[in-house]
Every structure is written in structure tokens, then in C-alpha cells.
Design a protein around this motif. Sequence first.
Motif, PDB file in Angstrom:
ATOM      1  N   PHE A   1      37.865 -11.450   3.429  1.00 60.42           N
ATOM      2  CA  PHE A   1      38.528 -10.441   4.345  1.00 60.42           C
ATOM      3  C   PHE A   1      38.105 -10.650   5.858  1.00 60.42           C
ATOM      4  CE2 PHE A   1      39.590  -7.845   0.639  1.00 60.42           C
ATOM      5  CZ  PHE A   1      38.403  -8.139  -0.194  1.00 60.42           C
TER       6      PHE A   1
ATOM      7  N   TYR B   1      38.591  -8.134   9.136  1.00 65.29           N
ATOM      8  CA  TYR B   1      38.974  -6.675   9.465  1.00 65.29           C
ATOM      9  C   TYR B   1      39.035  -6.518  11.101  1.00 65.29           C
ATOM     10  CZ  TYR B   1      38.440  -4.757   4.959  1.00 65.29           C
ATOM     11  OH  TYR B   1      38.473  -4.586   3.439  1.00 65.29           O
TER      12      TYR B   1
ATOM     13  N   GLN C   1      38.888  -3.952  14.636  1.00 70.91           N
ATOM     14  CA  GLN C   1      38.896  -2.668  15.259  1.00 70.91           C
ATOM     15  C   GLN C   1      39.076  -2.569  16.660  1.00 70.91           C
ATOM     16  OE1 GLN C   1      34.783  -1.187  14.980  1.00 70.91           O
ATOM     17  NE2 GLN C   1      35.632   1.063  14.770  1.00 70.91           N
TER      18      GLN C   1
ATOM     19  N   LEU D   1      38.553   0.925  11.825  1.00 68.36           N
ATOM     20  CA  LEU D   1      38.724  -0.482  11.237  1.00 68.36           C
ATOM     21  C   LEU D   1      40.056  -0.585  10.276  1.00 68.36           C
ATOM     22  CD1 LEU D   1      34.888  -0.772  10.405  1.00 68.36           C
ATOM     23  CD2 LEU D   1      36.463  -2.703  11.003  1.00 68.36           C
TER      24      LEU D   1
ATOM     25  N   LEU E   1      42.384  -3.483   7.909  1.00 73.79           N
ATOM     26  CA  LEU E   1      42.360  -4.987   7.442  1.00 73.79           C
ATOM     27  C   LEU E   1      43.506  -5.818   8.223  1.00 73.79           C
ATOM     28  CD1 LEU E   1      41.575  -6.546   4.993  1.00 73.79           C
ATOM     29  CD2 LEU E   1      43.913  -6.028   3.899  1.00 73.79           C
TER      30      LEU E   1
ATOM     31  N   LYS F   1      43.527 -11.111   4.016  1.00 74.63           N
ATOM     32  CA  LYS F   1      42.557 -11.128   2.894  1.00 74.63           C
ATOM     33  C   LYS F   1      43.060 -12.408   1.972  1.00 74.63           C
ATOM     34  CE  LYS F   1      45.656  -7.976   0.242  1.00 74.63           C
ATOM     35  NZ  LYS F   1      46.011  -6.562  -0.062  1.00 74.63           N
TER      36      LYS F   1
ATOM     37  N   PHE G   1      35.505  -8.568  12.291  1.00 76.35           N
ATOM     38  CA  PHE G   1      34.759  -8.533  11.220  1.00 76.35           C
ATOM     39  C   PHE G   1      35.066  -9.486  10.047  1.00 76.35           C
ATOM     40  CE2 PHE G   1      31.490  -5.585  13.032  1.00 76.35           C
ATOM     41  CZ  PHE G   1      32.267  -4.626  13.989  1.00 76.35           C
TER      42      PHE G   1
ATOM     43  N   ILE H   1      30.582  -5.088  -1.267  1.00 84.08           N
ATOM     44  CA  ILE H   1      31.034  -6.280   0.008  1.00 84.08           C
ATOM     45  C   ILE H   1      30.211  -6.390   0.997  1.00 84.08           C
ATOM     46  CG2 ILE H   1      32.332  -4.095   1.246  1.00 84.08           C
ATOM     47  CD1 ILE H   1      34.772  -6.136   1.730  1.00 84.08           C
TER      48      ILE H   1
ATOM     49  N   PHE I   1      29.441  -7.443   4.914  1.00 81.65           N
ATOM     50  CA  PHE I   1      30.215  -7.643   6.285  1.00 81.65           C
ATOM     51  C   PHE I   1      29.307  -8.589   7.209  1.00 81.65           C
ATOM     52  CE2 PHE I   1      34.107  -5.120   7.053  1.00 81.65           C
ATOM     53  CZ  PHE I   1      33.867  -4.163   5.891  1.00 81.65           C
TER      54      PHE I   1
ATOM     55  N   SER J   1      28.186  -9.533  11.065  1.00 82.63           N
ATOM     56  CA  SER J   1      27.866  -8.841  12.427  1.00 82.63           C
ATOM     57  C   SER J   1      29.002  -8.451  13.452  1.00 82.63           C
ATOM     58  CB  SER J   1      26.522  -9.242  13.162  1.00 82.63           C
ATOM     59  OG  SER J   1      26.874 -10.765  13.411  1.00 82.63           O
TER      60      SER J   1
END
Lengths: 112, 114
Positions: B34, B36, B38, B44, B46, B49, B90, B102, B104, B106
Motif C-alpha cells: 500500500f 498512503y 496525508q 491518512l 489510501l 494498493k 507512507f 500491517i 508502515f 517512516s
Amino acid sequence: GAGVSQSPSNKVTEKGKDVELRCDPISGHTALYWYRQSLGQGLEFLIYFQGNSAPDKSGLPSDRFSAERTGGSVSTLTIQRTQQEDSAVYLCASSDPRGEQYFGPGTRLTVT
Amino acid sequence: AQSVSQHNHHVILSEAASLELGCNYSYGGTVNLFWYVQYPGQHLQLLLKYFSGDPLVKGIKGFEAEFIKSKFSFNLRKPSVQWSDTAEYFCAVASDSSASKIIFGSGTRLSIRP
């Protein structure tokens, strides 16, 4: 349908007080996550619930932090004896079985 | 243990430049991948994917990502960025299991100069 909701949206509390943050996940999502995001920082994983399994608490920063998930749905994150370094945005997300996460709007916590 | 690396912490580009953000993961099995995004002041959401099939996936706003299994990579690309692409990005990985957590990366902060 409804997304992930969190309450309150903002919380200002005095140092030393306890706070409770609430998350309502998407109905049917078995996985629920809590994250913390400080200003300009990435996502800090806190805790993960998956179905009826024991939660993964490996990200909780101290024993002042705890979370529960009642009935496999609503979750509450509790911070006891808040400190100024606890100030952050607390994000909740629920995910479908393939891992796609749906994030709530977050709770902005300010500890004065 | 699974991990996700985003080596670019902050990328600064001019409008119309091409973008590639790196994402590498460590996990030997089947993964779901994925990206994401922001945007400033927003939560956040999507971007795109990958679960299976065509390793080149297209997302919203002209973004795409390519899964290269041999390199354990899922880099995000956009041919021509816009000022409105300024955001934090992300990468995230979940193993192909219903009980999988899941993970993530950084994050990469993207700043676009108008």
C-alpha cells in the motif's frame, strides 16, 4: 457506509490527569490499530487488535498506556497520569482482511 | 520480522518534475502493498494498493507504483508533480494472511515548489 470515527476530536488536559480516547471502527473489520503521530513525525504504532486474539501491545510507550476493545468493535485507548510528551494526534484505523487500512480523523491531545 | 524502509525522508521538487519515492520491505512470503498519503491538515488516505496480478498499479491523482518482487520494492511514481501533491507519503506492507499486522514505513515528506 460510515467510516472510522474517533472521539473526541480535540482534548486538552492537565498534566497528571487520565484521558480516554474512543474509536469506532468500520463494522465487520476484525483488525483495529492505534497509532500516534507527533508534529512532523511519522506514524508510531501503539497497539493492534485482531479478532479474538491477544492484542499486540509492543508499541505502547509505557505502562501508563492501555487499550481495550469491547465486543470486537469499539476500542478505548487510556493514558494515565498524562505527561506533556504525550501530546500528539492519536489515530485509529481498522482494516479489512487483506490489510487495507481505513483511518479515522484522529484525536488531537494537548497536555498542558 | 517484517520491516519497511523509505530511504527518502524529505524530497523537494519543482512543479512538473518527475517523482519516484522508494519503498523496500523485508518479508519472504506473499505480501499486500500500500501507499498512503496525508495532505497537510488532513487524515491518512489510501493512494493505491497491490494485492496480486499486474505489478504496475495505478492509483488516484496520476500516481502509480510498481511491485518488483525480486527487489522487494514497491516504488511510487508520478510523471509530473503538481504543487497540490505536497504531502507526507507512507508505504505499508501486510503479509497475505488474515492475521497479519500491517507495517508502515517512516514516511517521506514531499515538498513541491510552485
